[in-house]
Every structure is written in C-alpha cells, then in structure tokens.
Design a protein around this motif. Structure first.
Motif, PDB file in Angstrom:
ATOM      1  N   GLU A  21       0.765  -1.149  -0.151  1.00  0.00           N
ATOM      2  CA  GLU A  21       0.123   0.068   0.037  1.00  0.00           C
ATOM      3  C   GLU A  21       0.789   1.246   0.088  1.00  0.00           C
ATOM      4  O   GLU A  21       0.693   2.368  -0.605  1.00  0.00           O
ATOM      5  N   ILE A  22       1.995   1.137   0.674  1.00  0.00           N
ATOM      6  CA  ILE A  22       2.841   2.412   0.654  1.00  0.00           C
ATOM      7  C   ILE A  22       3.439   2.729  -0.585  1.00  0.00           C
ATOM      8  O   ILE A  22       3.505   3.877  -1.114  1.00  0.00           O
ATOM      9  N   LYS A  23       3.812   1.701  -1.317  1.00  0.00           N
ATOM     10  CA  LYS A  23       4.380   1.844  -2.584  1.00  0.00           C
ATOM     11  C   LYS A  23       3.442   2.267  -3.615  1.00  0.00           C
ATOM     12  O   LYS A  23       4.018   2.494  -4.768  1.00  0.00           O
ATOM     13  N   GLN A  24       2.390   1.910  -3.622  1.00  0.00           N
ATOM     14  CA  GLN A  24       1.110   2.066  -4.723  1.00  0.00           C
ATOM     15  C   GLN A  24       1.237   3.807  -4.651  1.00  0.00           C
ATOM     16  O   GLN A  24       1.133   4.483  -3.799  1.00  0.00           O
ATOM     17  N   LYS A  25       0.624   4.216  -5.812  1.00  0.00           N
ATOM     18  CA  LYS A  25       0.490   5.734  -6.121  1.00  0.00           C
ATOM     19  C   LYS A  25      -1.030   6.023  -6.242  1.00  0.00           C
ATOM     20  O   LYS A  25      -1.677   5.348  -6.739  1.00  0.00           O
ATOM     21  N   ASP A  26      -1.298   6.922  -5.302  1.00  0.00           N
ATOM     22  CA  ASP A  26      -2.764   7.206  -5.080  1.00  0.00           C
ATOM     23  C   ASP A  26      -3.042   8.225  -6.381  1.00  0.00           C
ATOM     24  O   ASP A  26      -2.444   9.600  -6.321  1.00  0.00           O
ATOM     25  N   GLU A  27      -3.929   8.009  -7.181  1.00  0.00           N
ATOM     26  CA  GLU A  27      -4.094   8.882  -8.459  1.00  0.00           C
ATOM     27  C   GLU A  27      -4.754  10.131  -7.903  1.00  0.00           C
ATOM     28  O   GLU A  27      -4.666  11.311  -8.480  1.00  0.00           O
ATOM     29  N   TYR A  28      -5.950  10.247  -7.144  1.00  0.00           N
ATOM     30  CA  TYR A  28      -6.530  11.450  -6.666  1.00  0.00           C
ATOM     31  C   TYR A  28      -5.576  12.296  -5.951  1.00  0.00           C
ATOM     32  O   TYR A  28      -5.576  13.419  -6.218  1.00  0.00           O
ATOM     33  N   LEU A  29      -4.583  11.793  -5.214  1.00  0.00           N
ATOM     34  CA  LEU A  29      -3.899  12.772  -4.275  1.00  0.00           C
ATOM     35  C   LEU A  29      -2.725  13.187  -5.354  1.00  0.00           C
ATOM     36  O   LEU A  29      -2.326  14.536  -5.226  1.00  0.00           O
ATOM     37  N   HIS A  30      -2.457  12.550  -6.463  1.00  0.00           N
ATOM     38  CA  HIS A  30      -1.396  12.956  -7.329  1.00  0.00           C
ATOM     39  C   HIS A  30      -1.944  14.170  -8.206  1.00  0.00           C
ATOM     40  O   HIS A  30      -1.473  15.019  -8.380  1.00  0.00           O
ATOM     41  N   THR A  31      -3.288  13.878  -8.567  1.00  0.00           N
ATOM     42  CA  THR A  31      -3.979  15.027  -9.277  1.00  0.00           C
ATOM     43  C   THR A  31      -4.199  16.465  -8.417  1.00  0.00           C
ATOM     44  O   THR A  31      -4.047  17.421  -8.855  1.00  0.00           O
ATOM     45  N   LEU A  32      -4.368  16.280  -6.929  1.00  0.00           N
ATOM     46  CA  LEU A  32      -4.277  17.286  -6.287  1.00  0.00           C
ATOM     47  C   LEU A  32      -2.977  17.980  -6.191  1.00  0.00           C
ATOM     48  O   LEU A  32      -3.057  19.306  -6.256  1.00  0.00           O
ATOM     49  N   LEU A  33      -2.078  17.476  -6.217  1.00  0.00           N
ATOM     50  CA  LEU A  33      -0.800  17.823  -6.064  1.00  0.00           C
ATOM     51  C   LEU A  33      -0.392  18.439  -7.328  1.00  0.00           C
ATOM     52  O   LEU A  33       0.398  19.491  -7.149  1.00  0.00           O
ATOM     53  N   LYS A  34      -0.850  18.144  -8.472  1.00  0.00           N
ATOM     54  CA  LYS A  34      -0.560  18.793  -9.595  1.00  0.00           C
ATOM     55  C   LYS A  34      -1.094  19.993  -9.768  1.00  0.00           C
ATOM     56  O   LYS A  34      -0.720  21.086 -10.462  1.00  0.00           O
ATOM     57  N   GLU A  35      -2.351  20.141  -8.953  1.00  0.00           N
ATOM     58  CA  GLU A  35      -2.962  21.579  -8.972  1.00  0.00           C
ATOM     59  C   GLU A  35      -2.408  22.686  -8.326  1.00  0.00           C
ATOM     60  O   GLU A  35      -2.485  23.843  -8.440  1.00  0.00           O
ATOM     61  N   VAL A  36      -1.296  22.201  -7.421  1.00  0.00           N
ATOM     62  CA  VAL A  36      -0.645  23.214  -6.536  1.00  0.00           C
ATOM     63  C   VAL A  36       0.472  23.871  -7.373  1.00  0.00           C
ATOM     64  O   VAL A  36       1.166  23.102  -8.008  1.00  0.00           O
ATOM     65  N   TYR A  37       0.540  25.186  -7.199  1.00  0.00           N
ATOM     66  CA  TYR A  37       1.525  25.878  -7.927  1.00  0.00           C
ATOM     67  C   TYR A  37       2.293  26.641  -6.785  1.00  0.00           C
ATOM     68  O   TYR A  37       1.613  27.588  -6.230  1.00  0.00           O
ATOM     69  N   VAL A  38       3.662  26.379  -7.034  1.00  0.00           N
ATOM     70  CA  VAL A  38       4.477  27.110  -6.111  1.00  0.00           C
ATOM     71  C   VAL A  38       5.556  27.892  -6.772  1.00  0.00           C
ATOM     72  O   VAL A  38       6.253  27.432  -7.685  1.00  0.00           O
TER      73      VAL A  38
END
Length: 166
Positions: free
Chosen positions: A48-65
C-alpha cells in the motif's frame, strides 16, 4: 512490653495464613494484543505504501509554487552610521562614555544638566539644553518635570517629645 505482645500475635498461625494466601485464585491477566509481526500484514502495508494514489497525485498537480530570492543590494563602504556626538562629561575613568547617539544622553550628562538647571534655571532653559545635547524639546521638558534626583525634604518633628536624630 507492648512490642512483645504484638510480635507474638503477628507470628500466631503464620504458616496457615501463608498457605491460604497461596491457595487463593489468582486473577487472569488481560489478553495481549496480537502482534503485527505476521508477514501477511506487513507485506500488505508495504504494498500500500508503494502504490501511487491517483486522486492525491491530481491534487498535487494543481498546487503551484513560485519562489524567487529577494535581490540583495549590498553597497560596500556606504553603510549609514548612526549620528553620534561627543560626550560633554569626561574624567569618569573606565565608566567614561566617548560618544553618545544624537537624541540620547548618558546618566552623567543627565545629572549634570539637571544640577545646572536647578542652580540657574534662567540660563539653562529647556531650549538651551535641547540645543546643547541634541535632544527634542518635549523630551527635555519631560526630563525636567519627572526626573528629580536632588529633591530632599526634611520634615520637622511635630512635638518636642519626638526622637531627635543623632
């Protein structure tokens, strides 16, 4: 004598009381928590730790720094020094202060100007003190009003029976 009686009574029927205490039913301990050292659980958690969560990944892509370092303006040799004036009082030895920032006075200068003002208030006016020591007129007025180190009042005794100081 009381200790002898107490000792005899405490040792009376000692062996029988010890056997009764040993024969009592002991409380059963609480059940222990199952350990997590079982390979099935740890292997599942590792996957479970090694799997990538797609929902969290899309939220991370929306963050702009966007970050930029501030520009540093360093001019060597052009540092602005605070304006100082030479102290009016000297001769205090190791307590002597050479320079005082403008708008401030040392303790020795404060005592000196207060004594001068107390001796001759016509010559040492607020305006003259402000010009002499590079102070604001309001600060000099407050200093002369509220800082009174030389005021001393001696009250005479009320009656003749009062104790006289030696």
């Amino acid at each position: 004598m009381g200790a002898r009686v107490t000792r005899v009574l405490s040792k009376f029927n000692l062996e029988n009381r010890a056997h009764q205490e040993i024969a009592k039913a002991k409380p059963t301990p609480a059940p222990r928590h199952p350990t997590t050292a079982v390979q099935d659980n740890t292997g599942r958690f590792q996957e479970e730790i090694k799997q990538k969560d797609e929902y969290l990944h899309t939220l991370l892509k929306e963050v702009y720094v966007d970050s930029r370092d501030p520009t540093m303006h360093v001019n060597k040799g052009t540092k602005k020094k605070a304006e100082h004036r030479i102290s009016k009082i000297a001769g205090l030895g190791h307590l002597d202060i050479q320079t005082v920032p403008k708008g401030k006075i040392s303790i020795a200068e404060a005592l000196f100007l207060l004594s001068n003002h107390q001796r001759s208030p016509q010559t040492w006016t607020e305006q003259k003190i402000a010009e002499e020591y590079s102070l604001e007129l309001k600060d000099v007025a407050d200093l002369l009003t509220y800082f009174i180190p030389f005021a001393m009042e001696i009250f005479p005794p009320v009656d003749k029976k009062a104790v006289k100081p030696r």
